[in-house]
Design a protein around this motif. Structure first.
Motif, PDB file in Angstrom:
ATOM      1  N   ASP A  94      16.337  92.128 -62.745  1.00 37.40           N
ATOM      2  CA  ASP A  94      17.083  93.205 -62.092  1.00 37.40           C
ATOM      3  C   ASP A  94      18.350  92.615 -61.507  1.00 37.40           C
ATOM      4  O   ASP A  94      18.354  92.078 -60.396  1.00 37.40           O
ATOM      5  CB  ASP A  94      16.216  93.834 -60.983  1.00 37.40           C
ATOM      6  N   GLY A  95      19.429  92.696 -62.249  1.00 37.99           N
ATOM      7  CA  GLY A  95      20.701  92.097 -61.869  1.00 37.99           C
ATOM      8  C   GLY A  95      21.245  92.579 -60.542  1.00 37.99           C
ATOM      9  O   GLY A  95      22.142  91.960 -59.969  1.00 37.99           O
ATOM     10  N   ARG A  96      20.731  93.684 -60.007  1.00 39.84           N
ATOM     11  CA  ARG A  96      21.190  94.178 -58.710  1.00 39.84           C
ATOM     12  C   ARG A  96      20.642  93.347 -57.559  1.00 39.84           C
ATOM     13  O   ARG A  96      21.164  93.390 -56.458  1.00 39.84           O
ATOM     14  CB  ARG A  96      20.762  95.640 -58.506  1.00 39.84           C
ATOM     15  N   GLN A  97      19.591  92.603 -57.826  1.00 36.44           N
ATOM     16  CA  GLN A  97      18.952  91.804 -56.784  1.00 36.44           C
ATOM     17  C   GLN A  97      19.300  90.330 -56.951  1.00 36.44           C
ATOM     18  O   GLN A  97      19.668  89.885 -58.037  1.00 36.44           O
ATOM     19  CB  GLN A  97      17.432  91.978 -56.850  1.00 36.44           C
ATOM     20  N   THR A  98      19.149  89.599 -55.852  1.00 34.98           N
ATOM     21  CA  THR A  98      19.375  88.157 -55.861  1.00 34.98           C
ATOM     22  C   THR A  98      18.067  87.463 -55.531  1.00 34.98           C
ATOM     23  O   THR A  98      17.376  87.839 -54.590  1.00 34.98           O
ATOM     24  CB  THR A  98      20.444  87.773 -54.812  1.00 34.98           C
ATOM     25  N   VAL A  99      17.734  86.461 -56.316  1.00 37.77           N
ATOM     26  CA  VAL A  99      16.552  85.660 -56.056  1.00 37.77           C
ATOM     27  C   VAL A  99      16.985  84.459 -55.219  1.00 37.77           C
ATOM     28  O   VAL A  99      17.870  83.704 -55.607  1.00 37.77           O
ATOM     29  CB  VAL A  99      15.882  85.191 -57.367  1.00 37.77           C
ATOM     30  N   LEU A 100      16.360  84.334 -54.074  1.00 36.89           N
ATOM     31  CA  LEU A 100      16.695  83.268 -53.126  1.00 36.89           C
ATOM     32  C   LEU A 100      15.755  82.090 -53.290  1.00 36.89           C
ATOM     33  O   LEU A 100      14.563  82.272 -53.566  1.00 36.89           O
ATOM     34  CB  LEU A 100      16.583  83.798 -51.698  1.00 36.89           C
ATOM     35  N   SER A 101      16.292  80.905 -53.090  1.00 32.58           N
ATOM     36  CA  SER A 101      15.446  79.707 -53.111  1.00 32.58           C
ATOM     37  C   SER A 101      16.052  78.671 -52.171  1.00 32.58           C
ATOM     38  O   SER A 101      17.210  78.777 -51.761  1.00 32.58           O
ATOM     39  CB  SER A 101      15.335  79.145 -54.529  1.00 32.58           C
ATOM     40  N   LEU A 102      15.243  77.675 -51.838  1.00 29.13           N
ATOM     41  CA  LEU A 102      15.715  76.592 -50.988  1.00 29.13           C
ATOM     42  C   LEU A 102      16.639  75.689 -51.787  1.00 29.13           C
ATOM     43  O   LEU A 102      16.415  75.454 -52.975  1.00 29.13           O
ATOM     44  CB  LEU A 102      14.526  75.764 -50.482  1.00 29.13           C
ATOM     45  N   THR A 103      17.656  75.179 -51.116  1.00 29.35           N
ATOM     46  CA  THR A 103      18.538  74.222 -51.768  1.00 29.35           C
ATOM     47  C   THR A 103      17.867  72.851 -51.767  1.00 29.35           C
ATOM     48  O   THR A 103      16.918  72.606 -51.010  1.00 29.35           O
ATOM     49  CB  THR A 103      19.886  74.112 -51.032  1.00 29.35           C
ATOM     50  N   ALA A 104      18.376  71.963 -52.597  1.00 32.25           N
ATOM     51  CA  ALA A 104      17.852  70.598 -52.631  1.00 32.25           C
ATOM     52  C   ALA A 104      18.029  69.934 -51.271  1.00 32.25           C
ATOM     53  O   ALA A 104      17.146  69.205 -50.802  1.00 32.25           O
ATOM     54  CB  ALA A 104      18.550  69.790 -53.724  1.00 32.25           C
ATOM     55  N   ALA A 105      19.162  70.203 -50.620  1.00 34.26           N
ATOM     56  CA  ALA A 105      19.405  69.628 -49.290  1.00 34.26           C
ATOM     57  C   ALA A 105      18.378  70.123 -48.282  1.00 34.26           C
ATOM     58  O   ALA A 105      17.901  69.357 -47.435  1.00 34.26           O
ATOM     59  CB  ALA A 105      20.818  69.973 -48.822  1.00 34.26           C
ATOM     60  N   CYS A 106      18.001  71.385 -48.376  1.00 34.77           N
ATOM     61  CA  CYS A 106      16.997  71.935 -47.475  1.00 34.77           C
ATOM     62  C   CYS A 106      15.639  71.290 -47.731  1.00 34.77           C
ATOM     63  O   CYS A 106      14.941  70.913 -46.790  1.00 34.77           O
ATOM     64  CB  CYS A 106      16.911  73.446 -47.628  1.00 34.77           C
ATOM     65  N   ARG A 107      15.272  71.162 -48.980  1.00 34.11           N
ATOM     66  CA  ARG A 107      13.987  70.527 -49.309  1.00 34.11           C
ATOM     67  C   ARG A 107      13.941  69.090 -48.785  1.00 34.11           C
ATOM     68  O   ARG A 107      12.925  68.636 -48.259  1.00 34.11           O
ATOM     69  CB  ARG A 107      13.734  70.549 -50.805  1.00 34.11           C
ATOM     70  N   LYS A 108      15.058  68.404 -48.930  1.00 29.19           N
ATOM     71  CA  LYS A 108      15.148  67.026 -48.433  1.00 29.19           C
ATOM     72  C   LYS A 108      15.006  66.996 -46.914  1.00 29.19           C
ATOM     73  O   LYS A 108      14.296  66.149 -46.366  1.00 29.19           O
ATOM     74  CB  LYS A 108      16.481  66.414 -48.870  1.00 29.19           C
ATOM     75  N   ALA A 109      15.651  67.924 -46.224  1.00 26.83           N
ATOM     76  CA  ALA A 109      15.573  67.984 -44.761  1.00 26.83           C
ATOM     77  C   ALA A 109      14.155  68.328 -44.304  1.00 26.83           C
ATOM     78  O   ALA A 109      13.661  67.767 -43.318  1.00 26.83           O
ATOM     79  CB  ALA A 109      16.572  69.007 -44.220  1.00 26.83           C
ATOM     80  N   ILE A 110      13.501  69.242 -44.995  1.00 26.78           N
ATOM     81  CA  ILE A 110      12.120  69.597 -44.652  1.00 26.78           C
ATOM     82  C   ILE A 110      11.217  68.380 -44.816  1.00 26.78           C
ATOM     83  O   ILE A 110      10.389  68.083 -43.948  1.00 26.78           O
ATOM     84  CB  ILE A 110      11.629  70.780 -45.524  1.00 26.78           C
ATOM     85  N   LYS A 111      11.386  67.666 -45.917  1.00 23.20           N
ATOM     86  CA  LYS A 111      10.572  66.472 -46.172  1.00 23.20           C
ATOM     87  C   LYS A 111      10.822  65.404 -45.104  1.00 23.20           C
ATOM     88  O   LYS A 111       9.876  64.798 -44.589  1.00 23.20           O
ATOM     89  CB  LYS A 111      10.891  65.921 -47.565  1.00 23.20           C
ATOM     90  N   ALA A 112      12.084  65.205 -44.741  1.00 20.62           N
ATOM     91  CA  ALA A 112      12.415  64.219 -43.707  1.00 20.62           C
ATOM     92  C   ALA A 112      11.853  64.632 -42.355  1.00 20.62           C
ATOM     93  O   ALA A 112      11.367  63.790 -41.593  1.00 20.62           O
ATOM     94  CB  ALA A 112      13.930  64.043 -43.621  1.00 20.62           C
ATOM     95  N   GLY A 113      11.904  65.916 -42.064  1.00 19.60           N
ATOM     96  CA  GLY A 113      11.359  66.412 -40.799  1.00 19.60           C
ATOM     97  C   GLY A 113       9.860  66.193 -40.712  1.00 19.60           C
ATOM     98  O   GLY A 113       9.334  65.777 -39.674  1.00 19.60           O
ATOM     99  N   ARG A 114       9.173  66.465 -41.801  1.00 19.61           N
ATOM    100  CA  ARG A 114       7.716  66.241 -41.822  1.00 19.61           C
ATOM    101  C   ARG A 114       7.397  64.760 -41.630  1.00 19.61           C
ATOM    102  O   ARG A 114       6.476  64.398 -40.902  1.00 19.61           O
ATOM    103  CB  ARG A 114       7.123  66.721 -43.140  1.00 19.61           C
ATOM    104  N   ALA A 115       8.164  63.910 -42.303  1.00 17.28           N
ATOM    105  CA  ALA A 115       7.936  62.468 -42.180  1.00 17.28           C
ATOM    106  C   ALA A 115       8.176  62.009 -40.739  1.00 17.28           C
ATOM    107  O   ALA A 115       7.405  61.197 -40.209  1.00 17.28           O
ATOM    108  CB  ALA A 115       8.834  61.705 -43.149  1.00 17.28           C
TER     109      ALA A 115
END
Length: 161
Positions: A94-115
């Motif tokens: 459905d081209g009217r909608q946008t599929v959102l996802s985490l950026t690579a930078a966000c995933r890296k920050a989440i991983k660093a935060g958990r560590a």
């Protein structure tokens, strides 16, 4: 005598529940202090958690999951996009909608935060608890898992007596 024991068991369990609630709140706040993604609001953090746990989705689906209006969720997502934590691509179905996802930078920050949080907790356990106390903590963790997982309790384990 049996009724008195039941009353004592109930009072002990009630007190324990209160202490665990307070301690879990303190632990959660302390863990948040150890590592975070910046000055994010609770709702922004929730969106990142949903995207990480459930994968890419739309603003509408996020709004539904969080019980807010799509317009409100759109504002939250806009801030996350501007911070470089979330990206969007057109929905192939459905081209009217946008599929959102985490950026690579966000995933890296989440991983660093958990560590960082795990490292703080590791250091605190090692510094403040003797080896025998660490074993007791491991036992307590197993008990908490059973509480959270809803596992069955033996009829009379003798625990706490």
């Amino acid at each position: 005598m049996n009724e008195q024991q039941d009353d004592a068991d109930i009072a002990r369990a009630l007190a324990l529940a209160g202490e665990l609630r307070v301690l879990s709140g303190k632990l959660k706040r302390r863990m948040r202090e150890e590592a975070n993604l910046g000055d994010l609001t609770w709702s922004q953090t929730r969106v990142l958690s949903v995207l990480e746990r459930e994968g890419p989705t739309t603003v509408t689906a996020l709004a539904r999951a969080e019980g807010v209006r799509p317009q409100s969720m759109g504002e939250t997502v806009s801030v996350l996009k501007a911070a470089g934590l979330v990206s969007g691509e057109p929905d192939p179905a459905d081209g009217r909608q946008t599929v959102l996802s985490l950026t690579a930078a966000c995933r890296k920050a989440i991983k660093a935060g958990r560590a960082a949080r795990e490292d703080w907790l590791f250091r605190a356990i090692r510094a403040k608890l003797a080896p025998a106390e660490q074993k007791k903590l491991a036992t307590a963790v197993e008990l908490l898992k059973r509480v959270l997982d809803g596992g069955n309790v033996p009829e009379d384990s003798g625990a706490g007596r």
